[in-house]
Design a protein around this motif. Structure first.
Motif, PDB file in Angstrom:
ATOM      1  N   ASN A 108      36.924  37.640  44.374  1.00  0.00           N
ATOM      2  CA  ASN A 108      37.591  36.426  44.825  1.00  0.00           C
ATOM      3  C   ASN A 108      38.627  35.922  43.814  1.00  0.00           C
ATOM      4  O   ASN A 108      39.145  34.821  43.953  1.00  0.00           O
ATOM      5  CB  ASN A 108      36.582  35.329  45.157  1.00  0.00           C
ATOM      6  CG  ASN A 108      35.737  34.910  43.970  1.00  0.00           C
ATOM      7  OD1 ASN A 108      35.833  35.471  42.881  1.00  0.00           O
ATOM      8  ND2 ASN A 108      34.886  33.925  44.177  1.00  0.00           N
ATOM      9  N   GLN A 109      38.947  36.753  42.821  1.00  0.00           N
ATOM     10  CA  GLN A 109      40.023  36.440  41.867  1.00  0.00           C
ATOM     11  C   GLN A 109      41.326  36.319  42.658  1.00  0.00           C
ATOM     12  O   GLN A 109      41.646  37.182  43.472  1.00  0.00           O
ATOM     13  CB  GLN A 109      40.155  37.572  40.851  1.00  0.00           C
ATOM     14  CG  GLN A 109      41.427  37.563  40.028  1.00  0.00           C
ATOM     15  CD  GLN A 109      41.351  36.637  38.842  1.00  0.00           C
ATOM     16  OE1 GLN A 109      40.268  36.370  38.344  1.00  0.00           O
ATOM     17  NE2 GLN A 109      42.478  36.154  38.395  1.00  0.00           N
ATOM     18  N   THR A 110      42.046  35.236  42.444  1.00  0.00           N
ATOM     19  CA  THR A 110      43.338  35.103  43.117  1.00  0.00           C
ATOM     20  C   THR A 110      44.403  35.820  42.306  1.00  0.00           C
ATOM     21  O   THR A 110      44.306  35.947  41.086  1.00  0.00           O
ATOM     22  CB  THR A 110      43.734  33.626  43.302  1.00  0.00           C
ATOM     23  OG1 THR A 110      43.740  32.974  42.038  1.00  0.00           O
ATOM     24  CG2 THR A 110      42.791  32.926  44.247  1.00  0.00           C
ATOM     25  N   LEU A 111      45.405  36.315  42.991  1.00  0.00           N
ATOM     26  CA  LEU A 111      46.529  36.940  42.322  1.00  0.00           C
ATOM     27  C   LEU A 111      47.783  36.688  43.129  1.00  0.00           C
ATOM     28  O   LEU A 111      47.718  36.320  44.298  1.00  0.00           O
ATOM     29  CB  LEU A 111      46.302  38.436  42.121  1.00  0.00           C
ATOM     30  CG  LEU A 111      46.199  39.317  43.357  1.00  0.00           C
ATOM     31  CD1 LEU A 111      46.833  40.666  43.082  1.00  0.00           C
ATOM     32  CD2 LEU A 111      44.743  39.514  43.706  1.00  0.00           C
ATOM     33  N   VAL A 166      49.814  34.243  47.534  1.00  0.00           N
ATOM     34  CA  VAL A 166      48.598  34.054  46.757  1.00  0.00           C
ATOM     35  C   VAL A 166      47.479  34.640  47.603  1.00  0.00           C
ATOM     36  O   VAL A 166      47.207  34.169  48.708  1.00  0.00           O
ATOM     37  CB  VAL A 166      48.329  32.559  46.462  1.00  0.00           C
ATOM     38  CG1 VAL A 166      47.030  32.393  45.681  1.00  0.00           C
ATOM     39  CG2 VAL A 166      49.497  31.951  45.704  1.00  0.00           C
ATOM     40  N   VAL A 167      46.865  35.708  47.097  1.00  0.00           N
ATOM     41  CA  VAL A 167      45.816  36.403  47.843  1.00  0.00           C
ATOM     42  C   VAL A 167      44.604  36.623  46.950  1.00  0.00           C
ATOM     43  O   VAL A 167      44.686  36.490  45.732  1.00  0.00           O
ATOM     44  CB  VAL A 167      46.316  37.763  48.399  1.00  0.00           C
ATOM     45  CG1 VAL A 167      47.494  37.573  49.338  1.00  0.00           C
ATOM     46  CG2 VAL A 167      46.685  38.710  47.282  1.00  0.00           C
ATOM     47  N   GLY A 168      43.501  36.979  47.556  1.00  0.00           N
ATOM     48  CA  GLY A 168      42.310  37.344  46.814  1.00  0.00           C
ATOM     49  C   GLY A 168      42.336  38.826  46.505  1.00  0.00           C
ATOM     50  O   GLY A 168      42.865  39.631  47.280  1.00  0.00           O
ATOM     51  N   LEU A 169      41.784  39.194  45.371  1.00  0.00           N
ATOM     52  CA  LEU A 169      41.756  40.601  44.968  1.00  0.00           C
ATOM     53  C   LEU A 169      41.100  41.471  46.038  1.00  0.00           C
ATOM     54  O   LEU A 169      41.530  42.602  46.271  1.00  0.00           O
ATOM     55  CB  LEU A 169      41.038  40.748  43.623  1.00  0.00           C
ATOM     56  CG  LEU A 169      41.067  42.100  42.954  1.00  0.00           C
ATOM     57  CD1 LEU A 169      42.490  42.613  42.774  1.00  0.00           C
ATOM     58  CD2 LEU A 169      40.368  42.044  41.610  1.00  0.00           C
ATOM     59  N   ALA A 170      40.081  40.953  46.710  1.00  0.00           N
ATOM     60  CA  ALA A 170      39.422  41.723  47.766  1.00  0.00           C
ATOM     61  C   ALA A 170      40.391  42.096  48.885  1.00  0.00           C
ATOM     62  O   ALA A 170      40.236  43.135  49.524  1.00  0.00           O
ATOM     63  CB  ALA A 170      38.241  40.946  48.334  1.00  0.00           C
ATOM     64  N   GLU A 171      41.417  41.261  49.111  1.00  0.00           N
ATOM     65  CA  GLU A 171      42.386  41.529  50.173  1.00  0.00           C
ATOM     66  C   GLU A 171      43.248  42.752  49.888  1.00  0.00           C
ATOM     67  O   GLU A 171      43.794  43.354  50.815  1.00  0.00           O
ATOM     68  CB  GLU A 171      43.285  40.316  50.400  1.00  0.00           C
ATOM     69  CG  GLU A 171      42.540  39.121  50.948  1.00  0.00           C
ATOM     70  CD  GLU A 171      43.470  37.955  51.173  1.00  0.00           C
ATOM     71  OE1 GLU A 171      44.285  38.020  52.115  1.00  0.00           O
ATOM     72  OE2 GLU A 171      43.380  36.987  50.403  1.00  0.00           O
TER      73      GLU A 171
END
Length: 134
Positions: free
Chosen positions: A51-54, A93-98
């Motif tokens: 759930n880390q944003t990047l 801005v997305v989550g690493l899982a995406e």
């Protein structure tokens, strides 16, 4: 698409836009206790919660190669195409899982310590690690 030639890095329009988006991404983060429950994902020599944003520019999101990878000293990460002239609409801005399904395309990104970035001029080109202020 034109890829910017490798040149001394200066705070680009893309970086400024992404820095603004990164500041806003703090609102999307979960508490430290909730992060511990997340699945972990390996990227650039580090392990991040899924759930880390990047920040991802729309060009990379649409399949362009990552030519600029930034690992901020606060832990935020960015995957950028290296082009200039981006607008705020070009920063996602997305989550690493995406993006986890695309991580195999990023295996050649070297380990980038917080406060540094990796830059290359083209796919298959050598990476240059630079400090955030370079």
């Amino acid at each position: 698409m034109t890829v910017a030639k490798a040149a001394p890095y200066a705070m680009s329009e893309t970086q400024q836009i992404c820095d603004k988006a990164t500041a806003g991404s703090a609102q999307l983060r979960m508490s430290a206790g909730q992060r511990e429950l997340s699945r972990m994902i390996n990227l650039v020599g580090y392990t991040f919660p899924e759930n880390q944003t990047l920040i991802v520019c729309t060009h990379v999101w649409d399949g362009s190669p990552v030519l600029l990878f930034s690992h901020h000293s606060d832990g935020d990460i960015q995957l950028l195409c290296g082009e200039h002239g981006h607008s705020p609409a070009d920063a996602l801005v997305v989550g690493l899982a995406e993006i986890s399904g695309h991580l195999h395309l990023m295996q050649d990104i070297p380990t980038v310590d917080p406060g540094y970035r990796a830059v290359r001029s083209r796919i298959g080109g050598g990476w240059s690690i630079r400090g955030a202020g370079d």
